[in-house]
Scaffold this motif. Structure first.
Motif, mmCIF file in Angstrom:
data_model
loop_
_atom_site.group_PDB
_atom_site.id
_atom_site.type_symbol
_atom_site.label_atom_id
_atom_site.label_comp_id
_atom_site.label_asym_id
_atom_site.label_seq_id
_atom_site.Cartn_x
_atom_site.Cartn_y
_atom_site.Cartn_z
ATOM 1 N N LEU A 182 -104.755 16.382 2.616
ATOM 2 C CA LEU A 182 -104.470 15.764 3.773
ATOM 3 C C LEU A 182 -104.097 14.250 3.923
ATOM 4 C CD1 LEU A 182 -106.516 17.720 6.450
ATOM 5 C CD2 LEU A 182 -103.969 18.174 5.919
ATOM 6 N N ASP A 183 -105.286 13.468 3.090
ATOM 7 C CA ASP A 183 -105.010 12.204 3.053
ATOM 8 C C ASP A 183 -105.929 11.609 1.768
ATOM 9 O OD1 ASP A 183 -104.130 9.423 3.408
ATOM 10 O OD2 ASP A 183 -105.428 9.020 5.020
ATOM 11 N N PHE A 184 -105.666 10.347 1.309
ATOM 12 C CA PHE A 184 -106.448 9.844 0.202
ATOM 13 C C PHE A 184 -107.164 8.517 0.598
ATOM 14 C CE2 PHE A 184 -102.587 12.107 -1.129
ATOM 15 C CZ PHE A 184 -103.070 13.107 -1.950
ATOM 16 N N ILE A 185 -108.133 8.201 -0.196
ATOM 17 C CA ILE A 185 -108.556 6.788 -0.293
ATOM 18 C C ILE A 185 -108.766 6.657 -1.946
ATOM 19 C CG2 ILE A 185 -110.475 5.052 0.249
ATOM 20 C CD1 ILE A 185 -110.950 6.767 2.878
ATOM 21 N N ARG A 186 -108.325 5.527 -2.239
ATOM 22 C CA ARG A 186 -108.697 5.008 -3.683
ATOM 23 C C ARG A 186 -109.907 4.240 -3.584
ATOM 24 N NH1 ARG A 186 -104.747 2.078 -8.181
ATOM 25 N NH2 ARG A 186 -106.225 1.999 -9.817
ATOM 26 N N ASP A 187 -110.583 4.549 -4.762
ATOM 27 C CA ASP A 187 -111.805 3.928 -4.901
ATOM 28 C C ASP A 187 -111.904 3.499 -6.303
ATOM 29 O OD1 ASP A 187 -114.360 2.692 -4.666
ATOM 30 O OD2 ASP A 187 -115.600 4.470 -4.736
ATOM 31 N N GLY A 188 -111.267 2.117 -6.735
ATOM 32 C CA GLY A 188 -111.322 1.858 -8.350
ATOM 33 C C GLY A 188 -110.545 3.022 -8.935
ATOM 34 N N GLN A 189 -110.992 3.474 -9.953
ATOM 35 C CA GLN A 189 -110.590 4.642 -10.618
ATOM 36 C C GLN A 189 -110.580 5.999 -10.163
ATOM 37 O OE1 GLN A 189 -108.753 1.936 -12.388
ATOM 38 N NE2 GLN A 189 -108.349 3.672 -13.689
ATOM 39 N N ASN A 190 -111.092 5.997 -9.243
ATOM 40 C CA ASN A 190 -111.330 7.491 -8.517
ATOM 41 C C ASN A 190 -110.742 7.302 -7.226
ATOM 42 O OD1 ASN A 190 -113.250 7.703 -10.369
ATOM 43 N ND2 ASN A 190 -114.990 7.571 -8.884
ATOM 44 N N ILE A 191 -110.107 8.636 -6.638
ATOM 45 C CA ILE A 191 -109.359 8.947 -5.468
ATOM 46 C C ILE A 191 -110.522 9.889 -4.750
ATOM 47 C CG2 ILE A 191 -107.574 10.065 -4.487
ATOM 48 C CD1 ILE A 191 -105.852 8.992 -6.480
ATOM 49 N N ILE A 192 -110.670 9.659 -3.443
ATOM 50 C CA ILE A 192 -111.235 10.452 -2.558
ATOM 51 C C ILE A 192 -110.352 11.289 -1.697
ATOM 52 C CG2 ILE A 192 -112.825 10.427 -0.661
ATOM 53 C CD1 ILE A 192 -114.144 8.042 -1.813
ATOM 54 N N ILE A 193 -110.080 12.513 -1.752
ATOM 55 C CA ILE A 193 -109.010 13.330 -1.198
ATOM 56 C C ILE A 193 -109.763 14.031 0.012
ATOM 57 C CG2 ILE A 193 -107.490 15.290 -1.359
ATOM 58 C CD1 ILE A 193 -107.691 14.783 -4.343
ATOM 59 N N ARG A 194 -109.129 13.989 1.452
ATOM 60 C CA ARG A 194 -109.583 14.670 2.489
ATOM 61 C C ARG A 194 -108.820 15.895 2.557
ATOM 62 N NH1 ARG A 194 -108.399 15.077 8.156
ATOM 63 N NH2 ARG A 194 -106.789 13.513 7.842
ATOM 64 N N THR A 195 -109.313 16.976 2.350
ATOM 65 C CA THR A 195 -108.704 18.211 2.317
ATOM 66 C C THR A 195 -108.844 19.138 3.661
ATOM 67 O OG1 THR A 195 -110.157 19.453 1.491
ATOM 68 C CG2 THR A 195 -109.249 18.217 -0.205
ATOM 69 N N GLU A 196 -108.075 20.261 3.499
ATOM 70 C CA GLU A 196 -108.409 21.214 4.968
ATOM 71 C C GLU A 196 -109.594 21.615 5.089
ATOM 72 O OE1 GLU A 196 -105.269 23.969 4.334
ATOM 73 O OE2 GLU A 196 -103.579 22.562 5.264
ATOM 74 N N SER A 197 -110.432 21.524 3.992
ATOM 75 C CA SER A 197 -111.821 22.121 4.036
ATOM 76 C C SER A 197 -112.946 21.151 3.591
ATOM 77 C CB SER A 197 -111.730 23.428 3.031
ATOM 78 O OG SER A 197 -111.573 23.006 1.770
ATOM 79 N N GLY A 198 -112.473 20.014 3.473
ATOM 80 C CA GLY A 198 -113.696 19.103 3.165
ATOM 81 C C GLY A 198 -113.144 17.804 2.387
ATOM 82 N N ILE A 199 -114.073 17.408 1.480
ATOM 83 C CA ILE A 199 -113.633 16.133 0.563
ATOM 84 C C ILE A 199 -113.869 16.235 -0.882
ATOM 85 C CG2 ILE A 199 -114.430 13.614 0.315
ATOM 86 C CD1 ILE A 199 -115.259 13.647 3.159
ATOM 87 N N THR A 200 -112.785 16.056 -1.453
ATOM 88 C CA THR A 200 -113.032 16.010 -2.799
ATOM 89 C C THR A 200 -112.577 14.717 -3.628
ATOM 90 O OG1 THR A 200 -111.854 18.408 -3.075
ATOM 91 C CG2 THR A 200 -111.722 17.120 -5.060
ATOM 92 N N GLN A 201 -113.776 14.287 -4.676
ATOM 93 C CA GLN A 201 -113.673 13.083 -5.265
ATOM 94 C C GLN A 201 -113.033 13.424 -6.665
ATOM 95 O OE1 GLN A 201 -116.191 9.388 -6.389
ATOM 96 N NE2 GLN A 201 -117.042 11.124 -6.176
ATOM 97 N N ILE A 202 -112.052 12.547 -7.081
ATOM 98 C CA ILE A 202 -111.432 12.990 -8.479
ATOM 99 C C ILE A 202 -111.514 11.508 -9.506
ATOM 100 C CG2 ILE A 202 -109.889 14.832 -7.867
ATOM 101 C CD1 ILE A 202 -107.503 13.101 -7.789
#
Length: 249
Positions: free
Chosen positions: A213-233
């Motif tokens: 649904l949306d993203f936040i970039r944190d340096g070389q990582n991206i925090i993803i808000r999904t339909e069911s929670g949060i995923t960090q890549i």
């Protein structure tokens, strides 16, 4: 206004709580050069000021003394404002009928610069300073009849120009990662585009299992808000990535 501030504080606390649950995630207030807020954010905060959108207005708070925040400006926006994004001294306000650009070189006094207009639709926006990337989504809540990614030339802030539109499926938020753009598509998953040539964006990845649904970039990582929670890549130089953690709710 009290309910609004309560919502903001709770939202900030939720980010901090997520950070504490995973040692790899850090949280800092944004500086003026890189925006780490999501593309569908309703407020933006830096070291000294808080910018909040409410339907048809933009409010500015001085938070130098966080326990005694002061309202510095309330700007009437003659449109329905949905999202706020900041890069440098420019605020990008996504509305249902276009993107508005405001100069905040004086943080207490936002001044209108220009706008990029489009048909009615939901409108997240991000920018690298040279180009703005905005999505339009058509559904029962957004109106209109189009699902596109627009690339807008921002070299002249007084006269933003559409470079190209790309048809995409149910676009939500988006985030820039060097020469790549990550695009959330909700139930249609997530796509990644090579935008080194903005007039010829190339799809380099599609992930139907990540209902982003949306993203936040944190340096070389991206925090993803999904339909069911949060995923960090953790993202590699070629935009491939590995999943670091997931929190479902």
């Amino acid at each position: 206004m009290k309910n609004l501030l309560k919502y903001i504080v709770l939202s900030m606390l939720s980010v901090v709580m997520v950070s504490c649950e995973d040692g790899d995630i850090g949280f800092e207030f944004d500086d003026q050069d890189v925006s780490t807020s999501g593309s569908i954010a309703k407020f933006y905060i830096d070291q000294t000021h808080l910018y909040v959108i409410e339907e048809n207005s933009l409010s500015v708070f001085d938070i130098t003394d966080f326990e005694n925040m002061q309202v510095k400006a309330q700007v009437d926006i003659n449109r329905e404002v949905e999202t706020i994004f900041r890069l440098g001294d420019v605020l990008y306000l996504g509305t249902t009928t276009g993107v508005l650009f405001y100069d905040i070189s004086d943080p207490n006094l936002p001044s209108y610069l220009s706008s990029y207009n489009h048909f009615t639709g939901c409108d997240p926006v991000v920018s690298d300073g040279q180009y703005a990337y905005t999505t339009l989504r058509s559904n029962a809540g957004c109106g209109g009849g189009t699902n596109v990614l627009d690339v807008v030339d921002m070299s002249n802030l007084d006269n933003p120009v559409l470079v190209k539109s790309y048809e995409v499926a149910s676009p939500y938020g988006l985030v820039l990662f060097d020469d790549y753009l990550f695009l959330a598509q909700g139930s249609n998953g997530m796509k990644v585009f090579d935008i080194s040539d903005v007039s010829n964006a190339i799809e380099v990845g599609a992930y139907s299992d990540i209902k982003a649904l949306d993203f936040i970039r944190d340096g070389q990582n991206i925090i993803i808000r999904t339909e069911s929670g949060i995923t960090q890549i953790a993202v590699n130089a070629d935009a491939s990535f590995s999943v670091l953690s997931q929190i479902n709710y």
